[in-house]
Design an enzyme around this catalytic site. Structure first.
Site, PDB file in Angstrom:
ATOM      1  N   ARG A   1      -5.043  10.222  -1.508  1.00  0.00           N
ATOM      2  CA  ARG A   1      -4.540  10.414  -2.883  1.00  0.00           C
ATOM      3  C   ARG A   1      -5.711  10.634  -3.830  1.00  0.00           C
ATOM      4  O   ARG A   1      -5.649  11.461  -4.729  1.00  0.00           O
ATOM      5  CB  ARG A   1      -3.734   9.191  -3.329  1.00  0.00           C
ATOM      6  CG  ARG A   1      -2.382   9.097  -2.677  1.00  0.00           C
ATOM      7  CD  ARG A   1      -1.600   7.916  -3.229  1.00  0.00           C
ATOM      8  NE  ARG A   1      -2.181   6.642  -2.864  1.00  0.00           N
ATOM      9  CZ  ARG A   1      -2.609   5.720  -3.705  1.00  0.00           C
ATOM     10  NH1 ARG A   1      -2.515   5.918  -5.007  1.00  0.00           N
ATOM     11  NH2 ARG A   1      -3.129   4.604  -3.280  1.00  0.00           N
TER      12      ARG A   1
ATOM     13  N   HIS B   1       0.877  -1.176   0.000  1.00  0.00           N
ATOM     14  CA  HIS B   1       0.000   0.000   0.000  1.00  0.00           C
ATOM     15  C   HIS B   1       0.913   1.226   0.000  1.00  0.00           C
ATOM     16  O   HIS B   1       1.860   1.286   0.786  1.00  0.00           O
ATOM     17  CB  HIS B   1      -0.872  -0.032   1.265  1.00  0.00           C
ATOM     18  CG  HIS B   1      -2.011   0.916   1.229  1.00  0.00           C
ATOM     19  ND1 HIS B   1      -1.845   2.279   1.251  1.00  0.00           N
ATOM     20  CD2 HIS B   1      -3.350   0.703   1.170  1.00  0.00           C
ATOM     21  CE1 HIS B   1      -3.027   2.863   1.204  1.00  0.00           C
ATOM     22  NE2 HIS B   1      -3.958   1.935   1.144  1.00  0.00           N
TER      23      HIS B   1
END
Ligand SMILES: Cc1cc2nc3c(=O)[nH]c(=O)nc-3n(C[C@H](O)[C@H](O)[C@H](O)COP(=O)(O)OP(=O)(O)OC[C@H]3O[C@@H](n4cnc5c(N)ncnc54)[C@H](O)[C@@H]3O)c2cc1C
Length: 567
Positions: free
Chosen positions: A258, A236
């Site tokens: 993000r 991740h």
């Protein structure tokens, strides 16, 4: 040694283990079902940590075919298509069961339909969730239902060996350590479910819970079972990086940061993602992690050796409102997510690889079943966010149904006593009275896996890693435990954890060496191309005596071939 007999023995109490227990009980309430778990039932494992949610095609505009194609394409054509089909079709049943029978409350839209959010790599917003604490809702409801039924629990019992019958033709039961007393126990069972949840905690930075140390995979390997796709370890991109003194380092800062427009900056505070991909920070996990690792390797790093995430340009007030939990988590570690910079690093999150299994959760070994993150083949080279908890609940339920039918025609089998004696021997450190320290061994393993078997790999690094893993295994075998008291002896269990992690790391490194291409989570700098999709093959690892044999098996395109679609 304490002896226990049961019809069904379930190892692990995450989404897979608890669903299996409920389904086996529903099929036949008279069955003797035992859940054995390293921690406390309902309080351990990664299903509880699920933040984002659960993928399921329940919206009118969505379809199981679309969910299936996203899974196959996301997995770079390596998933077993029959397993993936089972995942997407039965996820619908399981989400209804979770809501209507088990009592989960998921977020809803104003019109009363279930709210489904967007997750990376999917062509439809299909992730069902409960705020950003979906796993707690699922695990609390599952645990309540298990507690309310006549299902036995062996809590703080660690499974250490899958033991066959003397003729080796079936599983007889499982050797355990009762962590509360330090005594050994042997549980005979007609059916055993392996659902200990994988967990790549051998990397310097990782997200899974501390009870996960690949015990199930290491046991399956020793039992002679094949493991597939073991090179596929998902990282991740945004693990929190808060120094070596805190367990918060490695924990996930959610993908939504993000997605909302957060920037990744290098140590010189320059944004770098646009030079790697037009999607910049919104590219898929594997891509962003690789770009981040490249920047780190190039040396422009933060004080703790990582990179930064920056959200302030989106407006600190908005960030504080939209990402309350993340802002608080960062503040606990001295970072201002809303208005400043937070140090981040890619973090090992999930293992796509696991025991080879059939769509009904049977394995090669009669009487042994597998489900959840211990099972391989559902996700191929990449797991879509939201397909993890769907996988554990879907196949946990399938395993429960299959085991209930299996035990009807089976009796208890006697174990190979010599195998039990040998397994006890393997669990005993050389001495429990010397001042050995496991810390240097752990640090060596963490660093080695991160540097050489991590996000970017090559043959020379993998070969060097394999040699050093052999040395680490020897060092571990010679490291004593400084505490002779067996009850809750955490050093002893730490030693056992490391043994499982080293054994599994060796399989990851060997499989990564065997796969001479780059697919999804596996990237070889010396073989950067994906190779022809039509001739896709998966790695299959098995212990043959002392030797780890790795083969490549062709993917069977049973439903759709590369270049085709079901849509
Ligand atoms: C931080 C985080 C966030 C995540 N978010 C998402 C998400 O949003 N969506 C999604 O789909 N997936 C997510 N995942 C992945 C998801 O959690 C897993 O795919 C899934 O929960 C695994 O379920 P499981 O039942 O196989 O294992 P787990 O839930 O991990 O359970 C494993 C069980 O086995 C027990 N155990 C381990 N070793 C032994 C042993 N030797 N003997 C006995 N018991 C043992 C453990 O104590 C535990 O009870 C996330 C994972 C993490 C770490």
């Amino acid at each position: 040694m304490r002896n226990v007999d049961t019809d069904v023995l379930i190892l692990g109490a995450g989404g897979a283990g608890l669903f299996a227990a409920l389904h086996a009980h529903q099929a036949d309430p008279a069955l003797c079902i035992t859940v054995a778990v390293k921690g406390l039932l309902g309080k351990c494992g990664c299903t509880r940590m699920v933040q984002g949610g659960y993928n399921v095609a329940i919206a009118r505009e969505d379809s199981v075919e679309r969910h299936f194609m996203d899974t196959i394409e996301g997995g770079k054509w390596l998933p077993d298509q029959d397993l993936a089909w089972k995942l997407v079709t039965l996820a619908i049943e399981r989400i209804h069961e979770l809501e209507n029978e088990l009592g989960c409350f998921f977020d809803r839209n104003a019109d009363g339909t279930v709210h489904q959010k967007a997750f990376a790599g999917q062509t439809f917003d299909r992730t069902v969730h409960k705020g950003d604490l979906t796993g707690i809702e699922i695990m609390n409801r599952l645990a309540e239902q298990v507690w309310a039924r006549n299902i036995s629990r062996l809590e703080e019992h660690r499974a250490v060996e899958l033991v066959r019958t003397r003729d080796g033709g079936a599983i007889a039961g499982v050797l355990m350590i009762d962590m509360r007393t330090g005594e050994y126990a042997f549980v005979r069972a007609k059916a055993v479910l392996l659902a200990t949840g994988g967990g790549p905690t051998m990397y310097r930075y990782h997200t899974p819970s501390g009870d996960k140390s690949c015990d199930g995979l290491a046991m399956a390997l020793r039992a002679g079972l094949p493991l597939r796709d073991m090179e596929m370890v998902q990282f991740h991109p945004t693990g929190l990086l808060a120094g070596t003194h805190t367990r918060m380092t490695g924990t996930v800062l959610e993908e939504g940061l993000r997605g909302a427009g957060g920037y990744l900056l290098n140590g010189a505070k320059e944004r770098f993602m646009p030079k790697y991909d037009p999607l910049a920070e919104r590219a898929t996990r594997d891509f962003v992690s690789r770009a981040m690792y490249t920047e780190i390797r190039n040396g422009s790093v933060t004080p703790n050796g990582g990179l930064y995430i920056s959200m302030a340009h989106l407006g600190p007030g908005k960030v504080a409102k939209d990402f309350k939990g993340m802002v608080e988590r960062c503040a606990d570690c001295g970072f201002d997510l809303a208005g400043g910079l937070v140090e981040v690093v890619p973090t090992a999150h999930y293992m796509m690889g696991g025991v080879e299994f059939n769509p009904d959760c049977t394995t090669e070994l009669p009487g042994l079943f597998v489900a959840g993150e211990d099972a391989g083949g559902v996700h191929g080279a990449n797991r879509l966010g939201g397909n993890g908890v769907a996988n554990s609940t879907v196949f946990g339920a399938v395993a429960g149904d299959t085991m209930a039918a299996w035990v009807k025609k089976e009796g208890l089998r006697d174990p190979d006593q010599a195998a039990i004696v040998a397994a006890v021997g393997r669990c005993e450190p050389k001495t429990m009275a010397s001042h050995g320290s496991l810390e240097p061994v752990r640090e060596r393993l963490y660093g080695l896996m991160w540097d050489r078997v991590g996000i970017i790999r090559d043959a020379a690094g993998l070969r060097a890693a394999l040699a050093e893993l052999g040395q680490i295994a020897d060092e571990l075998a010679n490291t004593g435990i400084a505490d002779a008291n067996r009850a809750f002896n955490l050093s002893w269990h730490d030693w056992l954890n490391l043994k499982s992690l080293v054994a599994t790391s060796q399989v990851i490194a060997q499989a990564a060496l065997a796969r001479e291409d780059s697919r999804g989570a596996h990237y070889r700098e010396d073989f950067p191309e994906a190779g022809a999709l039509e001739t896709s093959a998966y790695t299959s690892a098995r212990l043959e005596g002392e030797r780890l044999a790795i083969g490549m098996k062709p993917v069977a395109f049973t439903r759709v071939k590369p270049g085709q679609t079901l849509l």
